[in-house]
Design a protein around this motif. Structure first.
Motif, PDB file in Angstrom:
ATOM      1  N   ARG A 159       0.841  -1.209   0.000  1.00 51.69           N
ATOM      2  CA  ARG A 159       0.000   0.000   0.000  1.00 51.69           C
ATOM      3  C   ARG A 159       0.872   1.253   0.000  1.00 51.69           C
ATOM      4  NH1 ARG A 159      -2.994  -3.084   3.672  1.00 51.69           N
ATOM      5  NH2 ARG A 159      -2.103  -1.957   5.437  1.00 51.69           N
ATOM      6  N   ASP A 160       1.958   1.219   0.752  1.00 54.61           N
ATOM      7  CA  ASP A 160       2.880   2.364   0.750  1.00 54.61           C
ATOM      8  C   ASP A 160       3.469   2.571  -0.636  1.00 54.61           C
ATOM      9  OD1 ASP A 160       2.429   2.837   3.423  1.00 54.61           O
ATOM     10  OD2 ASP A 160       4.344   1.995   4.100  1.00 54.61           O
ATOM     11  N   HIS A 161       3.730   1.490  -1.340  1.00 56.82           N
ATOM     12  CA  HIS A 161       4.272   1.601  -2.687  1.00 56.82           C
ATOM     13  C   HIS A 161       3.280   2.271  -3.622  1.00 56.82           C
ATOM     14  CE1 HIS A 161       7.801  -1.465  -2.539  1.00 56.82           C
ATOM     15  NE2 HIS A 161       7.785  -0.661  -1.496  1.00 56.82           N
ATOM     16  N   VAL A 162       2.003   1.997  -3.433  1.00 56.22           N
ATOM     17  CA  VAL A 162       0.980   2.676  -4.233  1.00 56.22           C
ATOM     18  C   VAL A 162       1.047   4.178  -3.955  1.00 56.22           C
ATOM     19  CG1 VAL A 162      -1.516   2.977  -4.555  1.00 56.22           C
ATOM     20  CG2 VAL A 162      -0.541   0.676  -4.416  1.00 56.22           C
ATOM     21  N   ALA A 163       1.210   4.546  -2.682  1.00 53.70           N
ATOM     22  CA  ALA A 163       1.304   5.965  -2.318  1.00 53.70           C
ATOM     23  C   ALA A 163       2.555   6.601  -2.919  1.00 53.70           C
ATOM     24  CB  ALA A 163       1.299   6.120  -0.800  1.00 53.70           C
TER      25      ALA A 163
ATOM     26  N   ARG B 159       4.055   5.693  -5.681  1.00 55.48           N
ATOM     27  CA  ARG B 159       3.790   5.832  -7.118  1.00 55.48           C
ATOM     28  C   ARG B 159       2.955   7.091  -7.379  1.00 55.48           C
ATOM     29  NH1 ARG B 159       2.497   1.000  -7.951  1.00 55.48           N
ATOM     30  NH2 ARG B 159       4.436   0.347  -8.917  1.00 55.48           N
ATOM     31  N   GLU B 160       1.951   7.324  -6.542  1.00 57.94           N
ATOM     32  CA  GLU B 160       1.119   8.528  -6.683  1.00 57.94           C
ATOM     33  C   GLU B 160       1.929   9.793  -6.416  1.00 57.94           C
ATOM     34  OE1 GLU B 160      -1.949   8.794  -7.926  1.00 57.94           O
ATOM     35  OE2 GLU B 160      -1.729   6.655  -8.337  1.00 57.94           O
ATOM     36  N   ASP B 161       2.827   9.748  -5.439  1.00 54.97           N
ATOM     37  CA  ASP B 161       3.683  10.906  -5.157  1.00 54.97           C
ATOM     38  C   ASP B 161       4.553  11.250  -6.359  1.00 54.97           C
ATOM     39  OD1 ASP B 161       2.690  11.174  -2.578  1.00 54.97           O
ATOM     40  OD2 ASP B 161       4.403  10.171  -1.620  1.00 54.97           O
TER      41      ASP B 161
END
Length: 105
Positions: free
Chosen positions: A13-17, A19-21
Motif C-alpha cells: 500500500r505504501d508503494h501505491v502511495a 507511485r502517486e507521489d
C-alpha cells in the motif's frame, strides 16, 4: 499480531502511495514549466529531488538487503508474488524518480 504477510501488504500500500507521489511531482513540474511566472522554480527542485531519489534508493536497499524483504524471501509468506512485486516496484520507483530528476537538470 502482525505477520510478514500483513507487513508485506502494508508495504505494498505504501508503494501505491509512492507511485502517486511520483506522478504528483511530475505533474507539478509540468505545471511549473507551463507557467512563465514560475518556470524558473523547476531548476530549484533539482537538488531536493536528488535528495529524495537518494533517500528512496537507500530505503529500498535497506528493505532488500537487511530488512523485511531479505527475510521474507527466505520464508513462505503464502503470497510469494508479493515480495517479487515489491522488489519490482523498487526498481520501477528508482527509474521513475531518476527520470524526473534528469528532467529538471
Amino acid at each position: 499480531m502482525t505477520t510478514d504477510a500483513d507487513l508485506g501488504r502494508r508495504i505494498a500500500r505504501d508503494h501505491v502511495a509512492i507511485r502517486e507521489d511520483v506522478r504528483a511531482i511530475r505533474a507539478e513540474i509540468e505545471r511549473l514549466r507551463g507557467d512563465p511566472d514560475h518556470a524558473h522554480e523547476v531548476g530549484a527542485l533539482g537538488g531536493r529531488l536528488r535528495e529524495f531519489a537518494d533517500h528512496l534508493r537507500r530505503h529500498f536497499e535497506l528493505e532488500e538487503q537487511g530488512g523485511f524483504l531479505s527475510c521474507s524471501t527466505e520464508v513462505t509468506l503464502g503470497e510469494p508474488r508479493l515480495v517479487e512485486g515489491l522488489l519490482a516496484d523498487h526498481r520501477d520507483f528508482v527509474d521513475r524518480i531518476g527520470r524526473v530528476v534528469e528532467g529538471v537538470q
